[in-house]
Design an enzyme around this catalytic site. Structure first.
Site, PDB file in Angstrom:
ATOM      1  N   LYS A  88       0.840  -1.201   0.000  1.00 23.95           N
ATOM      2  CA  LYS A  88       0.000   0.000   0.000  1.00 23.95           C
ATOM      3  C   LYS A  88       0.874   1.250   0.000  1.00 23.95           C
ATOM      4  O   LYS A  88       0.681   2.164  -0.802  1.00 23.95           O
ATOM      5  CB  LYS A  88      -0.892  -0.020   1.257  1.00 23.95           C
ATOM      6  CG  LYS A  88      -1.849   1.135   1.359  1.00 23.95           C
ATOM      7  CD  LYS A  88      -2.447   1.289   2.751  1.00 23.95           C
ATOM      8  CE  LYS A  88      -3.116   0.040   3.265  1.00 23.95           C
ATOM      9  NZ  LYS A  88      -3.940   0.301   4.475  1.00 23.95           N
ATOM     10  N   LYS A 126       3.293  -2.048  11.286  1.00 27.63           N
ATOM     11  CA  LYS A 126       1.981  -1.961  11.946  1.00 27.63           C
ATOM     12  C   LYS A 126       2.168  -2.332  13.408  1.00 27.63           C
ATOM     13  O   LYS A 126       3.098  -3.067  13.756  1.00 27.63           O
ATOM     14  CB  LYS A 126       0.993  -2.945  11.306  1.00 27.63           C
ATOM     15  CG  LYS A 126      -0.453  -2.640  11.602  1.00 27.63           C
ATOM     16  CD  LYS A 126      -0.994  -1.619  10.630  1.00 27.63           C
ATOM     17  CE  LYS A 126      -2.388  -1.159  10.985  1.00 27.63           C
ATOM     18  NZ  LYS A 126      -2.974  -0.338   9.896  1.00 27.63           N
ATOM     19  N   ASP A 181      -5.421   3.643  13.705  1.00 28.19           N
ATOM     20  CA  ASP A 181      -6.134   2.554  13.027  1.00 28.19           C
ATOM     21  C   ASP A 181      -7.359   2.309  13.911  1.00 28.19           C
ATOM     22  O   ASP A 181      -7.753   3.208  14.681  1.00 28.19           O
ATOM     23  CB  ASP A 181      -5.243   1.301  12.884  1.00 28.19           C
ATOM     24  CG  ASP A 181      -5.829   0.274  11.907  1.00 28.19           C
ATOM     25  OD1 ASP A 181      -5.705   0.462  10.693  1.00 28.19           O
ATOM     26  OD2 ASP A 181      -6.450  -0.711  12.369  1.00 28.19           O
ATOM     27  N   ASN A 201     -13.739   6.230  11.701  1.00 27.90           N
ATOM     28  CA  ASN A 201     -13.055   7.267  10.929  1.00 27.90           C
ATOM     29  C   ASN A 201     -13.215   7.076   9.412  1.00 27.90           C
ATOM     30  O   ASN A 201     -13.572   8.020   8.698  1.00 27.90           O
ATOM     31  CB  ASN A 201     -11.562   7.280  11.319  1.00 27.90           C
ATOM     32  CG  ASN A 201     -10.775   8.237  10.454  1.00 27.90           C
ATOM     33  OD1 ASN A 201     -10.159   7.838   9.475  1.00 27.90           O
ATOM     34  ND2 ASN A 201     -10.826   9.516  10.779  1.00 27.90           N
TER      35      ASN A 201
HETATM   36  P1  NDP Z   1     -12.480   3.113  13.939  1.00 24.64           P
HETATM   37  O1  NDP Z   1     -12.023   2.577  15.217  1.00 24.64           O
HETATM   38  O2  NDP Z   1     -12.638   4.580  13.777  1.00 24.64           O
HETATM   39  O3  NDP Z   1     -13.855   2.454  13.501  1.00 24.64           O
HETATM   40  C1  NDP Z   1     -13.956   1.070  13.342  1.00 24.64           C
HETATM   41  C2  NDP Z   1     -15.373   0.737  12.924  1.00 24.64           C
HETATM   42  O4  NDP Z   1     -15.428  -0.623  12.547  1.00 24.64           O
HETATM   43  C3  NDP Z   1     -16.369   0.893  14.053  1.00 24.64           C
HETATM   44  O5  NDP Z   1     -17.625   1.210  13.528  1.00 24.64           O
HETATM   45  C4  NDP Z   1     -16.366  -0.483  14.678  1.00 24.64           C
HETATM   46  O6  NDP Z   1     -17.547  -0.802  15.404  1.00 24.64           O
HETATM   47  C5  NDP Z   1     -16.240  -1.356  13.462  1.00 24.64           C
HETATM   48  N1  NDP Z   1     -15.568  -2.608  13.826  1.00 24.64           N
HETATM   49  C6  NDP Z   1     -14.308  -2.744  14.325  1.00 24.64           C
HETATM   50  N2  NDP Z   1     -14.023  -4.021  14.595  1.00 24.64           N
HETATM   51  C7  NDP Z   1     -15.123  -4.711  14.275  1.00 24.64           C
HETATM   52  C8  NDP Z   1     -15.462  -6.076  14.311  1.00 24.64           C
HETATM   53  N3  NDP Z   1     -14.591  -7.005  14.773  1.00 24.64           N
HETATM   54  N4  NDP Z   1     -16.673  -6.434  13.867  1.00 24.64           N
HETATM   55  C9  NDP Z   1     -17.559  -5.513  13.397  1.00 24.64           C
HETATM   56  N5  NDP Z   1     -17.299  -4.187  13.344  1.00 24.64           N
HETATM   57  C10 NDP Z   1     -16.106  -3.806  13.772  1.00 24.64           C
HETATM   58  O7  NDP Z   1     -11.445   2.547  12.835  1.00 24.64           O
HETATM   59  P2  NDP Z   1     -11.138   3.074  11.372  1.00 24.64           P
HETATM   60  O8  NDP Z   1     -12.353   3.628  10.744  1.00 24.64           O
HETATM   61  O9  NDP Z   1      -9.916   3.892  11.439  1.00 24.64           O
HETATM   62  O10 NDP Z   1     -10.726   1.711  10.655  1.00 24.64           O
HETATM   63  C11 NDP Z   1     -11.659   0.907   9.950  1.00 24.64           C
HETATM   64  C12 NDP Z   1     -10.919   0.018   8.968  1.00 24.64           C
HETATM   65  O11 NDP Z   1     -10.197   0.841   8.037  1.00 24.64           O
HETATM   66  C13 NDP Z   1      -9.871  -0.904   9.571  1.00 24.64           C
HETATM   67  O12 NDP Z   1      -9.801  -2.079   8.813  1.00 24.64           O
HETATM   68  C14 NDP Z   1      -8.571  -0.132   9.397  1.00 24.64           C
HETATM   69  O13 NDP Z   1      -7.461  -0.984   9.385  1.00 24.64           O
HETATM   70  C15 NDP Z   1      -8.811   0.484   8.034  1.00 24.64           C
HETATM   71  N6  NDP Z   1      -8.020   1.647   7.688  1.00 24.64           N
HETATM   72  C16 NDP Z   1      -7.965   2.742   8.493  1.00 24.64           C
HETATM   73  C17 NDP Z   1      -7.223   3.843   8.130  1.00 24.64           C
HETATM   74  C18 NDP Z   1      -7.187   5.075   8.932  1.00 24.64           C
HETATM   75  O14 NDP Z   1      -6.527   6.036   8.505  1.00 24.64           O
HETATM   76  N7  NDP Z   1      -7.848   5.156  10.072  1.00 24.64           N
HETATM   77  C19 NDP Z   1      -6.430   3.841   6.884  1.00 24.64           C
HETATM   78  C20 NDP Z   1      -6.613   2.668   6.071  1.00 24.64           C
HETATM   79  C21 NDP Z   1      -7.363   1.622   6.491  1.00 24.64           C
HETATM   80  P3  NDP Z   1     -17.534  -0.769  17.021  1.00 24.64           P
HETATM   81  O15 NDP Z   1     -17.490   0.684  17.388  1.00 24.64           O
HETATM   82  O16 NDP Z   1     -18.787  -1.450  17.409  1.00 24.64           O
HETATM   83  O17 NDP Z   1     -16.310  -1.509  17.453  1.00 24.64           O
HETATM   84  O1  2IT Z   2      -4.126   0.892   7.409  1.00 28.33           O
HETATM   85  C1  2IT Z   2      -3.646   2.037   7.232  1.00 28.33           C
HETATM   86  O2  2IT Z   2      -3.157   2.374   6.158  1.00 28.33           O
HETATM   87  C2  2IT Z   2      -3.699   2.973   8.361  1.00 28.33           C
HETATM   88  N1  2IT Z   2      -4.249   2.640   9.398  1.00 28.33           N
HETATM   89  C3  2IT Z   2      -3.048   4.325   8.230  1.00 28.33           C
HETATM   90  C4  2IT Z   2      -1.583   4.239   8.531  1.00 28.33           C
HETATM   91  C5  2IT Z   2      -0.857   5.552   8.582  1.00 28.33           C
HETATM   92  O3  2IT Z   2       0.353   5.488   8.873  1.00 28.33           O
HETATM   93  O4  2IT Z   2      -1.434   6.613   8.364  1.00 28.33           O
END
Ligand code: NDP
Ligand code: 2IT
Length: 449
Positions: A117, A129, A169, A243
């Site tokens: 990525k 990570k 994350d 997020n």
């Molecule tokens: P958040 O913690 O902000 O939100 C996570 C969301 O996913 C919540 O709604 C949560 O629900 C739900 N969730 C988490 N675990 C589970 C599970 N086991 N089963 C069902 N729902 C679940 O995280 P992000 O939005 O930052 O991350 C979401 C995804 O995006 C992840 O896979 C992360 O790796 C990926 N990601 C994030 C990036 C970033 O910049 N933040 C960048 C690239 C990828 P609940 O509140 O009920 O736990």
């Molecule tokens: O899965 C991802 O790419 C992230 N959670 C963001 C990592 C970062 O360094 O901004």
């Protein structure tokens, strides 16, 4: 398993025998190795020089104890990880996850994906990570702060602005980055870009908060454009409400789509009138409440217990933005039966291999996580640049760069897929394009004994 190349199969079998219980990690590796078959056939030096064997083994793993004291005065202990997977093209870079489901396998799969990525963004970032099995749910601010401080007390000796730069994350947002950053600064007596996702005005970049969600939609927009289509009038389903999901909703709506369903780990909401991202922001970012409380804001909406059911909601565009393996083969079949036209992964590896195969067999354009959600880490890279230059870009400037990066990622994944005889297969294209740059850097640097 569909690995025909004998040497790749031997590498994979060896990995299975050494890491038999690391199912998420093995799943992520197998997908990449499958994509690389045509590459190693054209370039045998990759196998001769052990590039693939080196790439599936992290450069370094640290695993440590995180003791902290809860509000009742009781000592609690969690397990912390940092996997420094590959530094061929830059300092290790990747988020920290706080969730009870975190294991070494989960962090290794995420770190492995991060290598490709980060390479796809075109910015100089290696892959890493980290995280912990700490569960932030139901914890007070003070508990989260003490946990983060203890986490950083150990992590600080392994990271640095030119060594390894963590970020957020699942379970790690602005609040947690603040506590982690404050502790690092105190221990090291330096204000540097050692973490990204910092507060705007305190070393952070405008648009980092929005970047992953926006990036997913910019990428999806390229997929739509390639099919002479657009978001205009499309019904969109977004899983998760964190997020990534919140800002994917905002951008999909801005681009003319209507987001009718979102979820958390308990269940999903359905609102045929379109879900306003600001309501979700209030529920999740301000109140830290459950998605169910959407009904307090919009009583005409529907709440359904159980998060997997969200994939039975008919839509044109599906954006899984919650977590790994949240969309399985059965869910994919339900989406296809209901007429889904485009799928892009906002979360990391949210679709099981069976789901990906089902979408591809049905001819549905599918945007894999490594490419589609790279906007978050790309903007982290832009935050690092601003930190190094000691200046700040405007929201518009960062957003423009993000948009261009997402277009470039789409173009390189699409053209690699074409070049290696799999036109339209963005999974293979993203894996190959991300891999080649890292592989060439590893070859150039030689094997260090
Ligand atoms: P958040 O913690 O902000 O939100 C996570 C969301 O996913 C919540 O709604 C949560 O629900 C739900 N969730 C988490 N675990 C589970 C599970 N086991 N089963 C069902 N729902 C679940 O995280 P992000 O939005 O930052 O991350 C979401 C995804 O995006 C992840 O896979 C992360 O790796 C990926 N990601 C994030 C990036 C970033 O910049 N933040 C960048 C690239 C990828 P609940 O509140 O009920 O736990
Ligand atoms: O899965 C991802 O790419 C992230 N959670 C963001 C990592 C970062 O360094 O901004």
């Amino acid at each position: 398993m569909s690995l025909n190349n004998v040497q790749l199969r031997e590498i994979y079998d060896g990995l299975v025998s050494r890491n038999a219980h690391e199912t998420e990690f093995l799943q992520a590796v197998l997908e990449v190795l499958e994509s690389l078959e045509p590459v190693v056939e054209q370039r045998p030096e990759l196998l001769e020089q052990g590039v693939i064997e080196r790439m599936v083994e992290p450069e370094r793993i640290v695993c440590f104890r995180i003791p902290w004291v809860d509000d009742a005065g009781r000592v609690r202990v969690n397990r912390g990880f940092r996997v420094q997977f590959n530094s061929a093209i830059g300092p290790y870079k990747g988020g920290l996850r706080l969730h009870p489901s975190v294991t070494l396998s989960v962090i290794k799969f995420l770190g492995f994906e991060q290598i490709f990525k980060n390479s796809l963004t075109g910015l100089p970032m290696g892959g890493g990570k980290g995280g912990s099995d700490f569960d932030p749910k139901g914890k007070s601010d003070g508990e989260v702060m003490r946990f983060c401080q203890s986490f950083m007390t150990e992590l600080q000796r392994h990271i640095g602005p030119d060594t390894d730069v963590p970020a957020g994350d699942i379970g790690v947002g602005g609040r947690e980055i603040g506590y982690l950053f404050g502790q690092y600064k105190r221990l090291r007596n330096e204000f540097t870009g050692v973490l990204t996702g910092k507060k705007v005005g305190a070393g952070g970049s405008l648009a980092r908060t929005e970047a992953t969600g926006y990036g997913v939609c910019y990428f999806t927009n390229e997929m739509l454009a390639a099919a002479n289509d657009s978001f205009q009038g499309k019904t969109v389903v977004i899983s998760g409400s964190g997020n990534v999901a919140i800002y994917a909703n905002q951008k999909a709506t801005q681009l003319g789509g209507k987001v009718v369903a979102m979820s958390d780990s308990n269940g999903y909401i359905y609102d045929p009138n379109g879900i306003d991202y600001q309501v979700i922001q209030e529920i999740k970012e301000v109140r830290r409440a459950r998605i169910k409380t959407y009904l307090d804001f919009v009583p005409s909406a529907r709440y359904v217990e159980g998060c997997a059911g969200i994939w039975t909601v008919p839509c044109d565009v599906a954006l899984p933005c919650a977590t790994q393996n949240e969309l399985d083969g059965q869910a994919a079949e339900a989406l296809i039966a209901n007429g889904v036209k485009f799928v892009a992964e906002g979360a990391n590896m949210p679709c099981t291999p069976q789901a990906v195969a089902a979408f591809q067999a049905a001819g549905i354009p599918f945007g894999p996580a490594k490419a589609a959600n790279a906007g978050g880490v790309a903007t982290s890279g832009l935050e690092m640049s601003q930190n190094s230059m000691r200046l700040n870009w405007t929201f518009e400037e960062v957003d423009q760069r993000l948009h261009q990066i997402m277009k470039d990622i789409y173009a390189s994944a699409a053209s690699a897929a074409e070049e290696y005889g799999m036109p339209g297969n963005l999974v293979a294209g993203a894996n190959i394009a991300g891999f080649l740059k890292v592989a060439d850097a590893m070859l150039w640097q030689g094997v260090s004994y």
